[in-house]
Design a protein around this motif. Sequence first.
Motif, PDB file in Angstrom:
ATOM      1  N   ILE A 138     -27.346  65.178 -99.966  1.00 55.43           N
ATOM      2  CA  ILE A 138     -26.182  65.018 -99.085  1.00 55.43           C
ATOM      3  C   ILE A 138     -25.957  66.228 -98.184  1.00 55.43           C
ATOM      4  O   ILE A 138     -25.072  66.210 -97.334  1.00 55.43           O
ATOM      5  N   GLY A 139     -26.762  67.282 -98.389  1.00 51.96           N
ATOM      6  CA  GLY A 139     -26.590  68.497 -97.606  1.00 51.96           C
ATOM      7  C   GLY A 139     -26.079  69.624 -98.486  1.00 51.96           C
ATOM      8  O   GLY A 139     -25.045  69.474 -99.142  1.00 51.96           O
ATOM      9  N   ARG A 140     -26.797  70.716 -98.536  1.00 55.46           N
ATOM     10  CA  ARG A 140     -26.442  71.806 -99.460  1.00 55.46           C
ATOM     11  C   ARG A 140     -25.069  72.396 -99.162  1.00 55.46           C
ATOM     12  O   ARG A 140     -24.368  72.871-100.055  1.00 55.46           O
ATOM     13  N   GLU A 141     -24.677  72.349 -97.886  1.00 54.99           N
ATOM     14  CA  GLU A 141     -23.394  72.935 -97.522  1.00 54.99           C
ATOM     15  C   GLU A 141     -22.215  72.052 -97.900  1.00 54.99           C
ATOM     16  O   GLU A 141     -21.066  72.490 -97.884  1.00 54.99           O
ATOM     17  N   ARG A 142     -22.477  70.790 -98.249  1.00 54.48           N
ATOM     18  CA  ARG A 142     -21.387  69.848 -98.493  1.00 54.48           C
ATOM     19  C   ARG A 142     -20.658  70.140 -99.807  1.00 54.48           C
ATOM     20  O   ARG A 142     -19.451  69.915 -99.917  1.00 54.48           O
ATOM     21  N   ILE A 143     -21.375  70.609-100.819  1.00 51.94           N
ATOM     22  CA  ILE A 143     -20.749  70.948-102.099  1.00 51.94           C
ATOM     23  C   ILE A 143     -20.758  72.467-102.245  1.00 51.94           C
ATOM     24  O   ILE A 143     -21.814  73.093-102.223  1.00 51.94           O
ATOM     25  N   GLU A 144     -19.582  73.042-102.383  1.00 50.04           N
ATOM     26  CA  GLU A 144     -19.436  74.498-102.457  1.00 50.04           C
ATOM     27  C   GLU A 144     -19.288  74.948-103.906  1.00 50.04           C
ATOM     28  O   GLU A 144     -18.558  74.323-104.696  1.00 50.04           O
ATOM     29  N   THR A 145     -19.986  76.002-104.259  1.00 50.70           N
ATOM     30  CA  THR A 145     -19.834  76.612-105.576  1.00 50.70           C
ATOM     31  C   THR A 145     -18.669  77.599-105.545  1.00 50.70           C
ATOM     32  O   THR A 145     -18.627  78.476-104.679  1.00 50.70           O
ATOM     33  N   VAL A 146     -17.738  77.431-106.456  1.00 53.07           N
ATOM     34  CA  VAL A 146     -16.628  78.373-106.594  1.00 53.07           C
ATOM     35  C   VAL A 146     -16.923  79.186-107.850  1.00 53.07           C
ATOM     36  O   VAL A 146     -16.731  78.712-108.972  1.00 53.07           O
ATOM     37  N   ARG A 147     -17.450  80.367-107.649  1.00 54.83           N
ATOM     38  CA  ARG A 147     -17.967  81.170-108.754  1.00 54.83           C
ATOM     39  C   ARG A 147     -16.918  81.374-109.854  1.00 54.83           C
ATOM     40  O   ARG A 147     -15.780  81.766-109.588  1.00 54.83           O
ATOM     41  N   GLY A 148     -17.345  81.087-111.069  1.00 56.20           N
ATOM     42  CA  GLY A 148     -16.467  81.259-112.216  1.00 56.20           C
ATOM     43  C   GLY A 148     -15.554  80.079-112.487  1.00 56.20           C
ATOM     44  O   GLY A 148     -14.852  80.065-113.509  1.00 56.20           O
ATOM     45  N   PHE A 149     -15.566  79.072-111.598  1.00 54.18           N
ATOM     46  CA  PHE A 149     -14.670  77.915-111.773  1.00 54.18           C
ATOM     47  C   PHE A 149     -15.428  76.586-111.767  1.00 54.18           C
ATOM     48  O   PHE A 149     -15.266  75.791-112.686  1.00 54.18           O
ATOM     49  N   GLY A 150     -16.214  76.325-110.740  1.00 60.66           N
ATOM     50  CA  GLY A 150     -16.900  75.040-110.680  1.00 60.66           C
ATOM     51  C   GLY A 150     -17.375  74.726-109.279  1.00 60.66           C
ATOM     52  O   GLY A 150     -17.871  75.600-108.572  1.00 60.66           O
ATOM     53  N   TYR A 151     -17.160  73.474-108.850  1.00 56.99           N
ATOM     54  CA  TYR A 151     -17.645  73.018-107.555  1.00 56.99           C
ATOM     55  C   TYR A 151     -16.550  72.235-106.842  1.00 56.99           C
ATOM     56  O   TYR A 151     -15.647  71.670-107.469  1.00 56.99           O
ATOM     57  N   LYS A 152     -16.660  72.196-105.496  1.00 53.99           N
ATOM     58  CA  LYS A 152     -15.750  71.360-104.736  1.00 53.99           C
ATOM     59  C   LYS A 152     -16.500  70.766-103.541  1.00 53.99           C
ATOM     60  O   LYS A 152     -17.452  71.352-103.028  1.00 53.99           O
ATOM     61  N   LEU A 153     -16.057  69.581-103.136  1.00 50.87           N
ATOM     62  CA  LEU A 153     -16.606  68.918-101.959  1.00 50.87           C
ATOM     63  C   LEU A 153     -15.831  69.369-100.751  1.00 50.87           C
ATOM     64  O   LEU A 153     -14.603  69.285-100.712  1.00 50.87           O
ATOM     65  N   ARG A 154     -16.544  69.840 -99.743  1.00 49.89           N
ATOM     66  CA  ARG A 154     -15.873  70.273 -98.519  1.00 49.89           C
ATOM     67  C   ARG A 154     -15.443  69.050 -97.720  1.00 49.89           C
ATOM     68  O   ARG A 154     -16.250  68.178 -97.429  1.00 49.89           O
ATOM     69  N   PRO A 155     -14.162  68.951 -97.341  1.00 49.09           N
ATOM     70  CA  PRO A 155     -13.652  67.790 -96.605  1.00 49.09           C
ATOM     71  C   PRO A 155     -14.352  67.662 -95.260  1.00 49.09           C
ATOM     72  O   PRO A 155     -14.837  68.636 -94.693  1.00 49.09           O
TER      73      PRO A 155
END
Length: 225
Positions: A208-225
Amino acid sequence: MHAALDVLLVEDDELIREATRLTLEERGYRVRTAADGVTGLALFRERHPDVAVLDIMLPGLNGVSLAGRIREESGVPVLLISARNDPVDVVMGLEAGADDYVTKPFDGPVLVARIRSLLRRAAAAEQPAGEPGLRFGDLVFCPVSLTAHRDGKPLALTTTELKLLSEFAAAPGTVLSRDLLLERVWDYAWSGDTRVVDVHVQRLRTKIGRERIETVRGFGYKLRP
């Protein structure tokens, strides 16, 4: 239990193979078995099972390679079983296309629960279309039909990847912890083993594109709107 569901079991240890076959048949599954990877691949192509359970250490064609060959031809859920809990084996298997793994020795009810979880995810991917898609940049995801398109082209996502994307798309911009994703996507706790999440997120990113899902270090992941 759905008696019509077929399981392909590929295991070279006869005692484990027969014990596992009996456990699954007692739950109503129809089980086809093979003792090596080459025979297992031929049986997969012949029988088109609903789920494949593969030992990693197989003669002829090992379980990781067999999982990769199956994934090239089908989206059927694949569960790996292994006597070793080596992270390298686990990651290689998941990256080859497997959806889940269980280490030996395993309890019959645990294996059955894992298989049921995989089948639930596969069934969810067959829901009919009918809801407008959600757009995230060049990515469009329909949560009803569980289909995704990027730049107008359909994406070939596995059932696990679709379930992950569904969780992200339901809360864009919200950080989802690895433990939360384990609970929601895999339907049970993995006792803190978050490697499976990391591997599947990486696989989803490549599609889906590496930039679409962001790693939040120490917490998890989020989808960029």
